[in-house]
Design an enzyme around this catalytic site. Structure first.
Site, PDB file in Angstrom:
ATOM      1  N   SER A 189       0.876  -1.188   0.147  1.00  0.00           N
ATOM      2  CA  SER A 189      -0.027   0.158   0.024  1.00  0.00           C
ATOM      3  C   SER A 189       0.970   1.261  -0.050  1.00  0.00           C
ATOM      4  O   SER A 189       1.369   1.512   1.116  1.00  0.00           O
ATOM      5  CB  SER A 189      -0.715   0.027   1.437  1.00  0.00           C
ATOM      6  OG  SER A 189      -1.671  -0.995   1.115  1.00  0.00           O
ATOM      7  N   LYS A 195      -7.350   1.725  -2.332  1.00  0.00           N
ATOM      8  CA  LYS A 195      -6.682   1.232  -1.241  1.00  0.00           C
ATOM      9  C   LYS A 195      -6.857   2.551  -0.136  1.00  0.00           C
ATOM     10  O   LYS A 195      -7.105   2.432   0.940  1.00  0.00           O
ATOM     11  CB  LYS A 195      -5.365   0.568  -1.060  1.00  0.00           C
ATOM     12  CG  LYS A 195      -4.799   0.117   0.228  1.00  0.00           C
ATOM     13  CD  LYS A 195      -5.925  -0.847   1.040  1.00  0.00           C
ATOM     14  CE  LYS A 195      -5.110  -1.005   2.280  1.00  0.00           C
ATOM     15  NZ  LYS A 195      -3.901  -1.832   2.426  1.00  0.00           N
ATOM     16  N   LYS A 221       0.260   5.650   8.048  1.00  0.00           N
ATOM     17  CA  LYS A 221       1.064   5.840   6.662  1.00  0.00           C
ATOM     18  C   LYS A 221       0.095   5.989   5.747  1.00  0.00           C
ATOM     19  O   LYS A 221       0.147   6.923   4.689  1.00  0.00           O
ATOM     20  CB  LYS A 221       2.063   4.725   6.504  1.00  0.00           C
ATOM     21  CG  LYS A 221       2.874   4.690   5.067  1.00  0.00           C
ATOM     22  CD  LYS A 221       1.935   3.979   4.218  1.00  0.00           C
ATOM     23  CE  LYS A 221       2.068   2.333   4.455  1.00  0.00           C
ATOM     24  NZ  LYS A 221       1.557   1.531   3.569  1.00  0.00           N
TER      25      LYS A 221
END
Length: 340
Positions: free
Chosen positions: A138, A213, A281
């Site tokens: 990701s 995502k 993140k």
């Protein structure tokens, strides 16, 4: 947008049958006719970079399906069970790429992927024309498009295919996989995704998987915050949060986050399935992309601040459901006590 769900068959196919390479029933995206009892999946030589918490079981499913694995030492130690299953350890990523038909990466963040692809002895140095690079990490959608262009210049194809489902989904081969890339590249690797996940969607061109995502991580973070606030409210009002959770699971508020993470909050089980640092993140990617798009994401920013409060208390490696502890600190009240 193409959508592909892993094929089912009413008769269970044994693990031994999978290990011999037998595939599930026919599906047009697999590019051929497959009978689950008579057809063989084409054995592929797959280079897998990143055998950590999620990469290890994902690679294991590919191996169990009959594919040959090439591994390289990265941050995580190479899994002994993969070696026992016949995996080969390569000296470097370029050595791995020189032998593989498909290269899969499952790494923590954008810089890790960039180093693995383009650093010293990186994948691109050994890439053969026609090899498909599949990034299941990701990472930044903008960087993804740049990486894809550089791989294309080296003669390879590129698919970004980040996943959702955490360690549990990786082990159960039930991951949701969101894919970006050309139709031809996606069709080529779809059989591999079918081994690792249940819900596989070709969202669009390169980078579209990463965008999907990021959207997923926004929804998950805000759901965690909503569940935490609801259960904290119930507990502070003197009502058993476990019974409130059970009642809500039968109504419109029901969700996987309420089911799984609501129980974690009540049981105080914050060993990571998905670490706060990694979710931070992902939200950083959401917020930086939103700035580039001139878009306000106020509740995403709020969730990020709650994660930051957890990190300040030493919680970077807590499960992301532990966001509740930041709200509990603000309320000076815990939903439940350890051992209660």
């Amino acid at each position: 947008m193409e959508h592909y769900r892993r094929a089912r068959h009413p008769v269970a196919i044994s693990r031994s049958a999978r290990s011999r390479g037998r595939h599930r029933r026919a599906d047009p995206l697999l590019g051929g006719k497959h009978d689950p009892f008579t057809s063989e999946v084409q054995r592929m030589k797959i280079g897998f970079v990143g055998t950590g918490i999620m990469g290890r079981p994902m690679a294991g499913h590919l191996q169990a399906a009959g594919h040959e694995l090439l591994l390289v030492q990265h941050r995580s130690p190479v899994a002994e069970e993969l070696l026992a299953g016949g995996a080969t350890v390569c000296a470097s990523a370029d050595d791995l790429a020189a032998q593989a038909e498909i290269v899969i990466l499952m790494l923590p963040d954008t810089p890790d992927v960039e180093r693995a692809l383009f650093g010293a002895q990186g994948v691109v140095a050994g890439l053969r024309p026609g090899t498909c690079v599949v990034d299941m990490s990701s990472i930044d959608p903008i960087a993804t498009r740049d990486f894809a262009a550089r791989i294309a210049a080296a003669g390879g194809d590129y698919v970004d295919a980040p996943v959702s489902g955490g360690e549990v989904g990786a082990k159960a081969a039930s991951l949701t996989i969101m894919c970006g890339g050309s139709e031809a590249a996606f069709a080529r690797v779809a059989p591999l995704f079918a081994v690792m996940g249940k819900n596989v969607t070709h969202v669009g061109d390169v980078g579209a998987g990463q965008v999907a995502k990021v959207a997923n991580q926004i929804i998950v973070a805000l759901n965690i915050e909503a569940v935490a606030e609801a259960l904290l409210f119930a507990s502070k009002a003197g009502v058993d949060p476990d019974k409130v959770r059970a009642a809500l699971m039968g109504g419109f508020a029901a969700s996987r986050v309420l089911e799984v993470h609501g129980q974690r909050m009540i049981d105080r089980t914050f060993a990571p399935g998905f670490r706060i640092a990694l979710h931070q993140k992902d939200l950083n990617l959401a917020l930086s992309s939103a700035r580039a798009l001139g878009l306000a994401l106020p509740n995403t920013a709020s969730a990020q601040q709650l994660f930051s409060a957890c990190v300040a208390r030493g919680g970077a490696d807590w499960d992301h459901s532990a966001m509740v502890q930041a709200l509990e600190a603000l309320a000076d009240h815990a939903i439940a006590k350890v051992g209660a």
